[in-house]
Design a protein around this motif. Structure first.
Motif, PDB file in Angstrom:
ATOM      1  N   ASN B 183       1.005  -1.177   0.010  1.00  0.00           N
ATOM      2  CA  ASN B 183      -0.221  -0.090   0.029  1.00  0.00           C
ATOM      3  C   ASN B 183       0.811   1.411   0.016  1.00  0.00           C
ATOM      4  O   ASN B 183       0.670   2.008  -0.714  1.00  0.00           O
ATOM      5  N   PHE B 184       1.871   1.122   0.793  1.00  0.00           N
ATOM      6  CA  PHE B 184       2.921   2.209   1.032  1.00  0.00           C
ATOM      7  C   PHE B 184       3.310   2.652  -0.408  1.00  0.00           C
ATOM      8  O   PHE B 184       3.374   3.795  -0.967  1.00  0.00           O
ATOM      9  N   ILE B 185       3.901   1.758  -1.029  1.00  0.00           N
ATOM     10  CA  ILE B 185       4.684   1.934  -2.358  1.00  0.00           C
ATOM     11  C   ILE B 185       3.769   2.361  -3.455  1.00  0.00           C
ATOM     12  O   ILE B 185       3.953   3.327  -4.128  1.00  0.00           O
ATOM     13  N   ARG B 186       2.376   1.707  -3.392  1.00  0.00           N
ATOM     14  CA  ARG B 186       1.460   2.052  -4.277  1.00  0.00           C
ATOM     15  C   ARG B 186       1.071   3.657  -4.172  1.00  0.00           C
ATOM     16  O   ARG B 186       1.165   4.432  -5.271  1.00  0.00           O
ATOM     17  N   ASP B 187       1.039   3.993  -2.828  1.00  0.00           N
ATOM     18  CA  ASP B 187       0.600   5.303  -2.587  1.00  0.00           C
ATOM     19  C   ASP B 187       1.820   6.328  -3.132  1.00  0.00           C
ATOM     20  O   ASP B 187       1.478   7.482  -3.846  1.00  0.00           O
ATOM     21  N   LYS B 188       2.835   6.126  -3.081  1.00  0.00           N
ATOM     22  CA  LYS B 188       3.974   6.902  -3.347  1.00  0.00           C
ATOM     23  C   LYS B 188       4.128   6.852  -4.876  1.00  0.00           C
ATOM     24  O   LYS B 188       4.391   7.638  -5.450  1.00  0.00           O
ATOM     25  N   TYR B 189       3.871   5.682  -5.360  1.00  0.00           N
ATOM     26  CA  TYR B 189       4.239   5.720  -6.917  1.00  0.00           C
ATOM     27  C   TYR B 189       3.188   6.180  -7.770  1.00  0.00           C
ATOM     28  O   TYR B 189       3.211   6.469  -8.958  1.00  0.00           O
ATOM     29  N   ARG B 190       1.861   6.365  -7.107  1.00  0.00           N
ATOM     30  CA  ARG B 190       0.999   7.006  -7.691  1.00  0.00           C
ATOM     31  C   ARG B 190       1.120   8.306  -8.582  1.00  0.00           C
ATOM     32  O   ARG B 190       0.640   8.427  -9.507  1.00  0.00           O
ATOM     33  N   LEU B 191       2.018   8.828  -8.362  1.00  0.00           N
ATOM     34  CA  LEU B 191       2.213  10.334  -8.665  1.00  0.00           C
ATOM     35  C   LEU B 191       3.032   9.852 -10.173  1.00  0.00           C
ATOM     36  O   LEU B 191       3.005  10.775 -10.979  1.00  0.00           O
ATOM     37  N   PHE B 193       2.925   6.830 -11.829  1.00  0.00           N
ATOM     38  CA  PHE B 193       2.654   5.838 -12.776  1.00  0.00           C
ATOM     39  C   PHE B 193       1.339   5.493 -12.020  1.00  0.00           C
ATOM     40  O   PHE B 193       1.259   4.060 -11.725  1.00  0.00           O
ATOM     41  N   PRO B 194       0.241   6.103 -12.107  1.00  0.00           N
ATOM     42  CA  PRO B 194      -1.207   5.527 -11.365  1.00  0.00           C
ATOM     43  C   PRO B 194      -1.685   4.431 -11.883  1.00  0.00           C
ATOM     44  O   PRO B 194      -2.258   3.670 -11.169  1.00  0.00           O
ATOM     45  N   GLU B 195      -1.390   3.990 -13.414  1.00  0.00           N
ATOM     46  CA  GLU B 195      -2.268   2.841 -13.686  1.00  0.00           C
ATOM     47  C   GLU B 195      -1.397   1.560 -13.265  1.00  0.00           C
ATOM     48  O   GLU B 195      -2.256   0.491 -13.506  1.00  0.00           O
ATOM     49  N   THR B 239       0.514   1.607 -21.692  1.00  0.00           N
ATOM     50  CA  THR B 239      -0.260   2.535 -20.693  1.00  0.00           C
ATOM     51  C   THR B 239       0.961   3.616 -20.362  1.00  0.00           C
ATOM     52  O   THR B 239       0.590   4.689 -19.793  1.00  0.00           O
ATOM     53  N   ALA B 240       2.157   3.114 -20.054  1.00  0.00           N
ATOM     54  CA  ALA B 240       3.076   4.277 -19.745  1.00  0.00           C
ATOM     55  C   ALA B 240       3.419   5.237 -20.752  1.00  0.00           C
ATOM     56  O   ALA B 240       3.773   6.296 -20.311  1.00  0.00           O
ATOM     57  N   SER B 241       3.247   4.972 -21.880  1.00  0.00           N
ATOM     58  CA  SER B 241       3.311   5.942 -22.753  1.00  0.00           C
ATOM     59  C   SER B 241       2.186   7.222 -22.799  1.00  0.00           C
ATOM     60  O   SER B 241       2.339   8.067 -23.277  1.00  0.00           O
ATOM     61  N   THR B 242       1.007   6.711 -22.342  1.00  0.00           N
ATOM     62  CA  THR B 242       0.118   7.761 -22.280  1.00  0.00           C
ATOM     63  C   THR B 242      -0.144   8.144 -20.927  1.00  0.00           C
ATOM     64  O   THR B 242      -1.391   8.529 -20.510  1.00  0.00           O
ATOM     65  N   THR B 243       0.854   7.657 -19.844  1.00  0.00           N
ATOM     66  CA  THR B 243       0.231   8.081 -18.661  1.00  0.00           C
ATOM     67  C   THR B 243       0.255   9.435 -18.170  1.00  0.00           C
ATOM     68  O   THR B 243       1.084  10.259 -18.752  1.00  0.00           O
ATOM     69  N   SER B 244      -0.496   9.600 -17.029  1.00  0.00           N
ATOM     70  CA  SER B 244      -0.452  10.955 -16.571  1.00  0.00           C
ATOM     71  C   SER B 244       0.435  11.226 -15.423  1.00  0.00           C
ATOM     72  O   SER B 244       0.394  12.481 -15.047  1.00  0.00           O
ATOM     73  N   GLY B 245       1.140  10.427 -15.246  1.00  0.00           N
ATOM     74  CA  GLY B 245       2.297  10.675 -14.264  1.00  0.00           C
ATOM     75  C   GLY B 245       3.388  11.442 -14.302  1.00  0.00           C
ATOM     76  O   GLY B 245       3.870  11.769 -15.763  1.00  0.00           O
ATOM     77  N   LYS B 246       3.970  11.990 -13.475  1.00  0.00           N
ATOM     78  CA  LYS B 246       5.098  12.952 -13.471  1.00  0.00           C
ATOM     79  C   LYS B 246       6.467  12.142 -12.619  1.00  0.00           C
ATOM     80  O   LYS B 246       6.273  11.424 -11.827  1.00  0.00           O
ATOM     81  N   PRO B 247       7.610  12.528 -13.139  1.00  0.00           N
ATOM     82  CA  PRO B 247       8.698  11.944 -12.532  1.00  0.00           C
ATOM     83  C   PRO B 247       8.699  12.224 -10.934  1.00  0.00           C
ATOM     84  O   PRO B 247       8.273  13.310 -10.513  1.00  0.00           O
ATOM     85  N   LEU B 248       8.963  11.272  -9.967  1.00  0.00           N
ATOM     86  CA  LEU B 248       9.153  11.397  -8.482  1.00  0.00           C
ATOM     87  C   LEU B 248      10.532  12.513  -8.096  1.00  0.00           C
ATOM     88  O   LEU B 248      11.400  12.215  -8.950  1.00  0.00           O
ATOM     89  N   PRO B 249      10.030  13.141  -7.402  1.00  0.00           N
ATOM     90  CA  PRO B 249      11.394  13.928  -6.757  1.00  0.00           C
ATOM     91  C   PRO B 249      12.118  12.535  -6.058  1.00  0.00           C
ATOM     92  O   PRO B 249      11.906  11.537  -5.836  1.00  0.00           O
ATOM     93  N   GLU B 250      13.591  13.056  -6.076  1.00  0.00           N
ATOM     94  CA  GLU B 250      14.568  12.159  -5.529  1.00  0.00           C
ATOM     95  C   GLU B 250      14.359  11.326  -4.323  1.00  0.00           C
ATOM     96  O   GLU B 250      14.609  10.302  -4.067  1.00  0.00           O
ATOM     97  N   ASP B 251      13.692  12.231  -3.357  1.00  0.00           N
ATOM     98  CA  ASP B 251      13.762  11.862  -2.018  1.00  0.00           C
ATOM     99  C   ASP B 251      12.663  10.759  -1.943  1.00  0.00           C
ATOM    100  O   ASP B 251      12.671   9.676  -1.252  1.00  0.00           O
ATOM    101  N   VAL B 252      11.487  11.002  -2.640  1.00  0.00           N
ATOM    102  CA  VAL B 252      10.416  10.223  -2.696  1.00  0.00           C
ATOM    103  C   VAL B 252      10.560   8.801  -3.386  1.00  0.00           C
ATOM    104  O   VAL B 252      10.231   7.782  -2.805  1.00  0.00           O
TER     105      VAL B 252
END
Lengths: 140, 549
Positions: B183-191, B193-195, B239-252
């Motif tokens: 759950n934790f990983i998912r929440d963080k990675y949602r930014l 690659f949500p799909e 899905t990754a090619s059309t994803t709405s996600g943005k790269p995560l900041p380094e610490d996250v």
């Protein structure tokens, strides 16, 4: 088709068969085993014998034999093949659309036709006072 | 000693619930009453599991705030988290190398003497780097083990059995931990690659994929072979090619990767525990493992919470142990399995043809319950009962697969010799009612003596009306009773609603003004049947029948 269905050549055989078949329809086919129409009829008879075995006995009577001529004269059989129906040693008459009600002349087109005819004979035979089989058609 | 060995020893020793480490942990984390769990936390995710939970709460709070605050709080929190994570890492490392060694050194003297007397832990096949010291212990332990097994003592008193029980409970706890981390990983990675969370369901696979992809935006550079089935890889890349996600900041990103590592480590630990249990399963429950295999036996004993608990369960529950309850929304339900649990993984189940699987599963569950009951009382240590049951199961399944006997041509029944089966009962009566003769028809059929009847064409032509409509018939008025047949047909047509339904009155409108949503469009045909309106006022209802006395 003598080897498939019982064939009768003697008068005594025919007599005993007619007398001994109880509560079953007896089908006697008078004809020649070499005739084409006869062959077709025999084929139909042979195929249905197993299915109707519970209430029908089938036998072939060779009309070329001497002893059988008596029967030909008695039943007035001129066209071959002819089928005569018996039930409990009683000769069953049937209206098949032709003038002659005492026998069935010719062959059956389908096995089912023969089965229908014979079933009807059975029902009528049971209904009559000839036999004392149980009848469920009556309301209980 | 390699780290693998450390892991096992510490793990297993942790399980024993004696020793220094537990007490220390108990004092520091009041939230974890389970000493085993706290031990594994100590090793796997550090004692700052509590802080991990706090970070969850912090994240949740952040979500409802403004974005600015979010960013700030995120930064702040990130710092804290980083510190914590660093602290974690430091602790873990410290634990791994310093504390672990010290603890395990402590344990070595204490534990291994225990093990010498009754434990069989060291008989693990994973002791690659076993020292001579350990080898001696192993042999001793094995000897002791074999002696003990012939005593036929009550299972619960057997220390190895206790160990197995603890291992089972531990594996369940590890599984729960993995879910939390997932759950934790998912929440963080949602930014980023949500799909992905809806494409890859399994927590461990998800963790692996996240670790591989990391912060990469272009998935063609990432090689996912071997982690996922190729169909899923394709879907993920698309899905990754059309994803709405943005790269995560380094610490996250770092946090996420660490969490992935933890999850993977936990998973491998669980595997090791299960392997150990599996290897001893032949000793613990020989009959059960003869039927279902040691892996599945280990799993179901673990889920049941012990062999005696398993023995007390009815077979229908055993069948469902380990059944996945999750319904995959979005995926087709064509692959949704029927109600089978861990028994699905047995060799017997897999080798039956799919049409017989349901029956085989029930059979398997019942026989394995019997075997478990035999095992719980140590009635057959050699496992003979299990083997006989297994042979029985095989025989039964083969019998089911036999082709039916050849059909014999039956002669036709004598005509009219079989009685017609007459049915009766309420259902038939109701059915016949629809076709019964109505009162109108009855009256029309009768005639009065001496009175000529009316007819439809007049003067005796056409259909006669009998006593219908005649003066002396004794009936004031004969109305067309609601025929049930007509009602049924009308209802059927109403359901189909050909064109406009004539039943709604012209004054009703489909628009409704509601206080909350304003104007609401309602379907006039939505609730006509089966709604709260009773059939008393229904438009297609029939007159209630009053029985004539």
């Amino acid at each position: 088709m003598e080897y498939l269905l019982p064939t009768l050549r003697k008068k005594q055989e025919v007599d005993s068969l007619i007398r001994d078949t109880l509560d079953k329809v007896l089908v006697l086919r008078f004809g020649l085993s070499s005739d084409a129409v006869c062959l077709q009829l025999d084929d139909v008879l042979y195929k249905s014998v197993k299915d109707v075995s519970k209430f029908v006995t089938v036998a072939l009577v060779d009309t070329t034999e001497e002893e059988i001529q008596v029967y030909l004269k008695y039943f007035d059989i001129t066209y071959v093949p002819s089928i005569v129906f018996f039930f409990n040693a009683h000769h069953m008459k049937m209206d098949s659309g032709s003038a002659d009600h005492t026998k069935w002349v010719g062959t059956f087109q389908r096995k089912q036709d023969f089965v229908d005819v014979v079933e009807e004979h059975m029902v009528q035979g049971c209904k009559s006072s000839l036999c004392n089989c149980r009848r469920y058609t009556e309301r209980q | 000693m390699g780290t693998g060995m450390e892991l096992i020893i510490f793990l297993v020793s942790a399980v024993k619930s004696t020793g220094l480490s537990n007490r220390v942990v108990k004092e520091s984390i009041p939230t974890f009453p389970n000493p085993m769990l706290s031990c594994i936390m100590l090793w796997a995710s550090g004692y700052s599991e509590a802080t991990l939970n706090d970070s969850f709460l912090a994240d949740l709070d952040e979500l409802s705030d403004n974005e600015d605050d979010l960013l700030e709080a995120d930064n702040d929190d990130a710092e804290h988290m980083e510190e914590d994570i660093d602290g974690d890492l430091a602790d873990i490392e410290a634990l791994n190398y310093d504390d672990l060694d010290s603890v395990s050194k402590l344990q070595k003297t204490q534990r291994f003497t225990d093990i010498m007397q009754g434990g069989f832990v060291v008989a693990l096949p994973l002791s690659y780097s076993a020292t001579d010291f350990l080898v001696l212990k192993v042999e001793d332990a094995l000897e002791n083990g074999s002696e003990n097994s012939t005593h036929g003592i009550v299972l619960e008193d057997d220390p190895e059995y206790q160990l197995i029980v603890d291992c089972n409970a531990l594996s369940v706890d590890i599984e729960n931990e993995i879910v939390i981390i997932h759950n934790f990983i998912r929440d963080k990675y949602r930014l980023k690659f949500p799909e992905l969370e809806s494409l890859v369901h399994h927590p461990i696979d998800y963790a692996r994929v996240v670790k591989k992809i990391a912060n990469e935006m272009d998935l063609t550079l990432v090689d996912l072979e071997g982690f996922l089935p190729s169909a899923i890889i394709m879907v993920v890349s698309v899905t990754a090619s059309t994803t709405s996600g943005k790269p995560l900041p380094e610490d996250v990103l770092q946090k996420t990767i660490d969490a992935c590592d933890r999850a993977l480590a936990l998973d491998s630990a669980k595997k090791k525990v299960l392997d150990f249990v599996e290897s001893r399963m032949g000793y613990i429950a020989p009959n059960l493992s003869a039927i279902v295999g040691s892996a599945v036996a280990a799993k179901i004993i673990g889920t049941a919470g012990g062999l005696s608990a398993l023995a007390k369960m009815p077979a229908c529950n055993v069948q469902l142990l380990g059944a996945k309850k999750k319904n995959l929304a979005g995926f087709s339900t064509a692959t949704s399995q029927f109600r089978v649990g861990y028994l699905e993984q047995t060799e017997i189940f897999q080798s039956t043809p799919p049409s017989l699987r349901m029956r085989a599963c029930r059979l398997l569950a019942s026989k394995s319950t019997l075997a478990a009951r035999v095992d719980s009382t140590r009635g057959d240590p050699a496992g003979k009962t299990g083997r006989t049951l297994r042979a029985e199961i095989h025989k039964k399944i083969e019998k089911w697969q036999e082709p039916p006997p050849a059909k014999q041509p039956k002669p036709l029944p004598v005509p009219d010799s079989e009685p017609r089966k007459k049915r009766g009962g309420r259902r038939l009566r109701k059915m016949k009612e629809r076709y019964a003769i109505t009162d109108m028809r009855k009256l029309a059929n009768r005639m009065q003596f001496g009175i000529p009847e009316e007819s439809s064409l007049g003067d005796g032509l056409g259909e006669g009306y009998g006593m219908l409509g005649q003066a002396g018939s004794g009936k004031l008025r004969v109305s067309v009773g609601q025929s049930k047949l007509a009602a049924k047909v009308a209802k059927k047509f109403k359901d189909r609603s050909y064109g406009t339904s004539g039943a709604t009155s012209g004054l009703t409108s489909s628009l409704a003004f509601t206080p909350v949503q304003g104007i609401e469009l309602s379907n006039p045909q939505a609730n006509q049947f089966g709604g709260t309106q009773s059939t008393y006022f229904s438009e297609t209802g029939t007159f209630s029948k009053i029985k004539r006395t």
